[in-house]
Motif scaffolding. Structure first.
Motif, PDB file in Angstrom:
ATOM      1  N   CYS A  56      33.624  36.419  41.054  1.00  0.00           N
ATOM      2  CA  CYS A  56      33.129  37.653  41.671  1.00  0.00           C
ATOM      3  C   CYS A  56      32.008  38.252  40.834  1.00  0.00           C
ATOM      4  O   CYS A  56      31.009  38.750  41.368  1.00  0.00           O
ATOM      5  CB  CYS A  56      34.248  38.680  41.819  1.00  0.00           C
ATOM      6  N   VAL A  57      32.171  38.197  39.512  1.00  0.00           N
ATOM      7  CA  VAL A  57      31.189  38.800  38.620  1.00  0.00           C
ATOM      8  C   VAL A  57      29.912  37.974  38.594  1.00  0.00           C
ATOM      9  O   VAL A  57      28.812  38.503  38.784  1.00  0.00           O
ATOM     10  CB  VAL A  57      31.773  38.930  37.190  1.00  0.00           C
ATOM     11  N   TRP A  58      30.074  36.662  38.374  1.00  0.00           N
ATOM     12  CA  TRP A  58      28.902  35.784  38.255  1.00  0.00           C
ATOM     13  C   TRP A  58      28.061  35.824  39.521  1.00  0.00           C
ATOM     14  O   TRP A  58      26.851  35.879  39.466  1.00  0.00           O
ATOM     15  CB  TRP A  58      29.349  34.329  38.001  1.00  0.00           C
ATOM     16  N   ASN A  59      28.691  35.770  40.668  1.00  0.00           N
ATOM     17  CA  ASN A  59      27.939  35.684  41.923  1.00  0.00           C
ATOM     18  C   ASN A  59      27.692  37.049  42.559  1.00  0.00           C
ATOM     19  O   ASN A  59      27.159  37.127  43.655  1.00  0.00           O
ATOM     20  CB  ASN A  59      28.674  34.779  42.912  1.00  0.00           C
ATOM     21  N   GLU A  60      28.142  38.083  41.872  1.00  0.00           N
ATOM     22  CA  GLU A  60      27.986  39.448  42.377  1.00  0.00           C
ATOM     23  C   GLU A  60      28.458  39.574  43.821  1.00  0.00           C
ATOM     24  O   GLU A  60      27.755  40.086  44.689  1.00  0.00           O
ATOM     25  CB  GLU A  60      26.523  39.892  42.245  1.00  0.00           C
ATOM     26  N   ILE A  61      29.653  39.043  44.043  1.00  0.00           N
ATOM     27  CA  ILE A  61      30.228  39.110  45.391  1.00  0.00           C
ATOM     28  C   ILE A  61      30.726  40.530  45.639  1.00  0.00           C
ATOM     29  O   ILE A  61      31.462  41.082  44.815  1.00  0.00           O
ATOM     30  CB  ILE A  61      31.401  38.113  45.532  1.00  0.00           C
ATOM     31  N   LEU A  66      35.029  39.556  48.753  1.00  0.00           N
ATOM     32  CA  LEU A  66      36.099  39.059  47.881  1.00  0.00           C
ATOM     33  C   LEU A  66      36.311  40.060  46.752  1.00  0.00           C
ATOM     34  O   LEU A  66      35.497  40.135  45.831  1.00  0.00           O
ATOM     35  CB  LEU A  66      35.722  37.680  47.309  1.00  0.00           C
ATOM     36  N   PRO A  67      37.372  40.836  46.813  1.00  0.00           N
ATOM     37  CA  PRO A  67      37.630  41.833  45.766  1.00  0.00           C
ATOM     38  C   PRO A  67      38.097  41.153  44.486  1.00  0.00           C
ATOM     39  O   PRO A  67      38.695  40.081  44.532  1.00  0.00           O
ATOM     40  CB  PRO A  67      38.737  42.691  46.358  1.00  0.00           C
TER      41      PRO A  67
END
Lengths: 291, 264
Positions: A56-61, A66-67
């Protein structure tokens, strides 16, 4: 070289039992496996959670797609009032339908063994009920049954009762024929044979069915609610998931999903525990063997 | 010997719906206190005969009469028959006590009332310390002892045994042979013992009924006139080996006399 030789081993055995290296290694492997059995899944689980979070962090989702796991947990805590209310509704349907499945499944199975003709007449219909996807049948139930709870119960029951029925029937008919003869020889009544011989003999089969039915009752309860689109007082976790989906409230969706998942796991452990407690004294499946 | 027999079979024939004749025209009287072995190859109907005597299967024709009453349908528990199967046939979910208690429980006795009889039966087979064990905790020989204790607990007039020791190792079998003989002598039972072992039948019985197969029938009826008590020294005695030879010869003659086509 190893001193453990058959001759010297026998001589020393008076003081302490000598164990050969193979047995020592086997015992160590057994202890290690017992720990790893729990440790390995936990490690994998932790890694998966970590990767999910980092993904989530790497792809800034965004959290509505996706929480992050932490957010799901926070939602679970903050929305607990709403979610626990729904959880209770789902649990109610699940356990009521499971209880009815046990009553109906065992009752029918007993009826089948009492009368072969009843079995011939009814068993095909039990199979039809089982193989027809419940989702396809549900619109009919929706038309004919008004009461929301009854609707969901019926649906979950149809899904859950068959494994209990078929397993218990198989068990009741799997009695050792010599034992059956023995009961006849001593003039046992049909009731005595059923109570003292057939039901205990069917117990392992029934418990196997119960393990499957426990999971299916939950699935039935959730699926029924999905199709029924329950709302208000009787809304369970499935409604929360649908609702959260419409609102793009992914954290709550995940929280509800988590609750269903945990419920399923607990049901599985509970039925396994019941099975173990009942069978541990006598059944092969509960035996621990040396060598 | 002039007393009326405990049980007599008259012209017992058993045929199945597929045309197999399991037993043809079997006649046999068994006196009170006798130890009779039914000896023969597999398929000679010896187990069928035992089941008919027990009332577990009806005879196609013929009658089974009991000393006091005449009754062709023997499925009546008042005849006090006990049956020991080839397998121990224990209920795995019940303790040793529960298994031995079973015949009395089915007759409606309470556990407390039956306790003395059950413990006595367990003591007879040397298992009184194992009343709370489950069958899986016992060895094959011990399980068979439980099975025997269960047969004894009703104090039967007739004990039917269907190859009870066939699945056990020889050492255990010899031990149980001796224990059985001792109990038989002590209580003056009547035993009908099915076996396919010449040696076992000679060692145990005072009478051997030799049977042949296809169709199952009685071909010889031999007395083993060696005195009891018999013990291990009997196994090496001349009279034992002589009887074994005679019985073997009779058995071989029976098997040679196989006539194809008579089974129709």
């Amino acid at each position: 070289m190893s001193q453990i030789n058959t001759q010297s081993g026998a001589a020393i055995a008076n003081d302490a039992v000598l164990i050969d290296p193979v047995e020592v290694a086997r015992a160590r492997a057994k202890r290690r496996d017992r720990v790893l059995q729990w440790l390995l899944p936990l490690i994998i689980f932790a890694i998966a959670i970590f990767l999910w979070d980092q993904l989530c962090v790497w792809n800034e989702i965004p959290s509505y797609i996706l929480p992050r796991p932490g957010l799901v947990w926070n939602t679970l805590v903050t929305d607990w009032g709403l979610l626990s209310f729904s959880l209770l509704n789902t649990l109610k349907i699940t356990f009521l339908s499971l209880a009815l499945a046990i009553g109906g499944g065992v009752g029918l199975a007993v009826l089948f063994t009492v009368s072969r003709r009843v079995e011939m007449s009814l068993f095909p219909f039990a199979i039809i009920l089982q193989v027809t996807p419940i989702v396809a049948v549900f619109p009919l139930i929706n038309i004919y049954v008004d009461d929301q709870t009854a609707k969901l119960l019926l649906c979950a029951w149809i899904v859950a009762f068959f494994p209990i029925l078929s397993n218990t029937t198989l068990g009741l008919n799997s009695v050792d024929h010599n034992l059956r003869d023995l009961y006849r020889l001593y003039g046992a009544s049909r009731w005595q044979t059923l109570w003292h011989l057939q039901l205990p003999a069917a117990m392992p089969f029934f418990l196997g069915g119960l393990k499957i039915a426990g999971g299916l009752a939950l699935i039935g309860a959730v699926v029924a609610e999905f199709v029924a689109g329950a709302a208000g007082q009787s809304s369970g976790l499935a409604s929360r998931i649908i609702e959260a989906g419409y609102r793009l409230n992914a954290p709550r969706l995940f929280a509800a999903l988590l609750l269903i998942s945990v419920t399923g796991i607990l049901i599985f452990f509970a039925t396994s525990l019941i099975s173990h407690l009942i069978l541990r004294k006598w059944h092969e499946s509960a035996l621990k063997r040396e060598i | 010997m002039n007393q009326s027999p405990l049980i007599s079979l008259n012209g017992i024939t058993k045929s199945f719906s597929n045309g197999t004749v399991a037993l043809r025209d079997m006649a046999m009287d068994v006196q009170q206190g006798e130890f009779v072995s039914l000896l023969g190859p597999s398929g000679c109907g010896k187990s069928t005969a035992l089941r008919i005597i027990a009332g577990l299967a009806p005879a196609t024709t013929g009658t089974v009469s009991w000393g006091d009453t005449s009754d062709s349908s023997v499925a009546d528990s008042s005849h006090d028959v006990s049956f020991v199967f080839q397998e121990p046939t224990l209920m795995p979910w019940a303790t040793v006590f529960g298994n031995v208690f079973l015949p009395l429980k089915l007759k409606g006795q309470s556990k407390a009332a039956a306790r003395e009889a059950v413990m006595e039966a367990l003591a007879l087979v040397g298992l009184e310390q194992f009343e709370n064990s489950y069958p899986r905790e016992l060895s094959g020989g011990m399980k068979m002892r439980v099975s025997i204790a269960r047969a004894l607990v009703t104090r039967p007039r007739l004990l039917l045994m269907d190859e009870p020791f066939a699945a056990l190792d020889e050492i255990t079998r010899f031990k149980l042979n001796n224990d059985l003989l001792e109990l038989w002598q002590r209580f003056n039972w009547t035993v009908i013992f099915v076996t396919h072992s010449v040696f076992e039948s000679v060692y145990l019985s005072n009478r051997i009924v030799v049977m042949a197969a296809r169709p199952g029938r009685v071909v010889d009826d031999m007395a083993v006139d060696a005195p009891y008590p018999r013990d291990e020294s009997f196994r090496t005695s001349d009279i034992y080996s002589q009887h074994c030879r005679e019985v073997s010869a009779a058995l071989h003659k029976a098997m040679d006399s196989y006539q194809p086509g008579t089974a129709a």
